[in-house]
Design a protein around this motif. Structure first.
Motif, PDB file in Angstrom:
ATOM      1  N   THR A  27      87.951  35.327 -19.154  1.00 39.22           N
ATOM      2  CA  THR A  27      86.720  35.496 -19.939  1.00 39.22           C
ATOM      3  C   THR A  27      85.935  36.721 -19.496  1.00 39.22           C
ATOM      4  N   SER A  28      85.864  36.954 -18.182  1.00 32.17           N
ATOM      5  CA  SER A  28      85.134  38.122 -17.671  1.00 32.17           C
ATOM      6  C   SER A  28      85.781  39.421 -18.141  1.00 32.17           C
ATOM      7  N   PRO A  58      77.594  36.880 -13.220  1.00 36.30           N
ATOM      8  CA  PRO A  58      77.325  35.946 -12.118  1.00 36.30           C
ATOM      9  C   PRO A  58      76.668  34.649 -12.561  1.00 36.30           C
ATOM     10  N   ILE A  59      75.826  34.726 -13.597  1.00 32.25           N
ATOM     11  CA  ILE A  59      75.222  33.499 -14.131  1.00 32.25           C
ATOM     12  C   ILE A  59      76.313  32.592 -14.694  1.00 32.25           C
ATOM     13  N   GLY A  60      77.234  33.176 -15.465  1.00 34.24           N
ATOM     14  CA  GLY A  60      78.332  32.395 -16.049  1.00 34.24           C
ATOM     15  C   GLY A  60      79.253  31.814 -14.996  1.00 34.24           C
ATOM     16  N   LEU A 117      71.880  35.781  -9.235  1.00 35.81           N
ATOM     17  CA  LEU A 117      72.533  35.249  -8.033  1.00 35.81           C
ATOM     18  C   LEU A 117      72.098  33.815  -7.737  1.00 35.81           C
ATOM     19  N   LEU A 118      70.902  33.432  -8.196  1.00 40.75           N
ATOM     20  CA  LEU A 118      70.417  32.063  -7.965  1.00 40.75           C
ATOM     21  C   LEU A 118      71.335  31.014  -8.585  1.00 40.75           C
ATOM     22  N   PHE A 119      72.034  31.389  -9.660  1.00 34.71           N
ATOM     23  CA  PHE A 119      72.914  30.430 -10.323  1.00 34.71           C
ATOM     24  C   PHE A 119      74.126  30.061  -9.466  1.00 34.71           C
ATOM     25  N   LEU A 120      74.357  30.801  -8.391  1.00 31.88           N
ATOM     26  CA  LEU A 120      75.429  30.459  -7.457  1.00 31.88           C
ATOM     27  C   LEU A 120      74.963  29.419  -6.435  1.00 31.88           C
TER      28      LEU A 120
END
Length: 412
Positions: A27-28, A58-60, A117-120
């Protein structure tokens, strides 16, 4: 079928993580390959989006890995940490960097980077939790899934992928098209209202999160009576909680939106129509779990494709006519037809439905509560006193009636 702690669940976590990473990679690459085309869509109305386009990755990635670990924990009947990591920790993190941006301690560029980056972070929390409870079984050597079961899994996943993609598209399509047709300012207003409706869905999502593994167990043991009972109880509780929270917000909607800029007042009716669709979705919420874990799961693709095209087609008509409200109306209409269609299909095959007579009485009580509160909405000059009066009256009329007449046993 694979649940066996001594055998490390036959390496199921490693198996689904491998599939997840393969999906992320493919997908990326597609995302980067079609970057110019995607950017051209937003160039005219939402040019600022192009500047921060890359942070979608990075969110995905963080969200996908969270979903994989979350569904693994749900299969182990461990639900609390997943909700805490996403709905509490992540939201607090975003709130913190918003405050830092507001007091000008960080730039907007840095805000976007930290936000991505917070989504990690939720993924990291779930990894640590799995390690702590000794359920983090990684390594290709742990995978002990026969070719027969792999074929079944991939066959199921292929159809379920379309449904999952459809769900993501429907939840994002109206925001994407508002940005395309109107611009980023309207998108900000619309997105804020979407977050509000999402916040009201948290109790329902927690309920479905707990109930979905039970549906799988009932299919495995062929306990259709328990399935029907669970279906009805979840729908009834979702109706009471969802309708009750909507009423508490709607009777005070002018007061709540007064704290926002004037441009956000256009989002009041967006909230109303979106919630109508979400209430329908909440009431039939367990329908999806029953459908997707049954032998007829392939047919759900038809309903999902219908939902995608219905939302897209209606948006192309209604957004130019009514702006943001048009997007909300189209989404609500699509969800209404989608859920009714799935319910009829499930009933025609398995003879189970979520209805009981008290649910219609509860809807009637909700309508009467709404009318009464609207009629008395200008009783006091002081807006704070009026808000307290509206809230107390809504609680008394709606929840008080349910308690007094025992309309829903699960909530009293």
């Amino acid at each position: 079928f694979f649940k066996n702690k001594e055998k490390k669940h036959h390496g199921f976590l490693s198996f689904i993580l491998l599939i997840g990473f393969a999906g992320i990679l493919i997908t990326s690459l597609l995302f980067l390959l079609f970057q110019e085309h995607l950017e051209s869509i937003y160039l005219k109305k939402s040019a600022l989006f192009i500047q921060y386009f890359i942070w979608i990755i990075p969110i995905g990635v963080g969200y996908v890995l969270y979903l994989i670990l979350d569904v693994y924990l749900r299969a182990l009947f461990k639900n609390i940490v997943s909700v805490f990591a996403l709905d509490i920790v992540l939201r607090l993190g975003v709130t913190l960097i918003l405050i830092l941006l507001w007091v000008e301690l960080i730039s907007f560029d840095l805000f976007v980077a930290i936000h991505g980056l917070l989504f990690l972070l939720p993924r990291l929390i779930l990894f640590v939790f799995l390690f702590k409870i000794k359920e983090l079984h990684l390594g290709i050597k742990n995978i002990r899934i026969s070719s027969k079961f792999r074929k079944i899994i991939f066959n199921y996943a292929a159809f379920n992928y379309i449904n999952s993609l459809g769900s993501v598209l429907v939840n994002s399509l109206d925001i994407i098209m508002v940005a395309q047709y109107i611009g980023l300012r309207a998108t900000g207003v619309y997105s804020t209202v979407v977050f509000l409706t999402s916040a009201l869905q948290v109790p329902y999502k927690s309920l479905v999160r707990v109930s979905s593994p039970l549906v799988s167990e009932y299919w495995k043991s062929r306990e259709m009576d328990k399935m029907k009972d669970l279906y009805t109880r979840v729908s009834s509780v979702s109706l009471v909680v969802g309708l009750g929270l909507f009423l508490l917000v709607w009777v005070n909607v002018d007061f709540l939106f007064s704290f926002l800029k004037n441009e956000f007042k256009a989002g009041i009716w967006v909230f109303f129509f979106l919630m109508m669709g979400r209430l329908m979705d909440m009431f039939f919420g367990l329908n999806g779990s029953i459908f997707n874990t049954s032998k007829k799961y392939k047919y759900d693709v038809v309903f999902t494709l219908f939902l995608i095209f219905a939302v897209y087609y209606l948006n192309t008509i209604m957004i130019p006519l009514w702006g943001m409200s048009g997007a909300a109306i189209s989404t609500a209409l699509a969800f209404f037809v989608y859920n009714i269609g799935r319910m009829i299909f499930v009933y025609s095959i398995y003879k189970i439905h979520p209805f009981n007579k008290n649910q219609f009485i509860i809807i009637g009580v909700g309508i009467l509560t709404l009318i009464t509160c609207s009629f008395l909405n200008n009783l006091f000059i002081n807006e704070w006193i009026q808000m307290l009066f509206n809230t107390s009256l809504a609680i008394l009329l709606f929840f008080g009636s349910i308690f007094l007449f025992s309309l829903e046993q699960e909530t009293i």
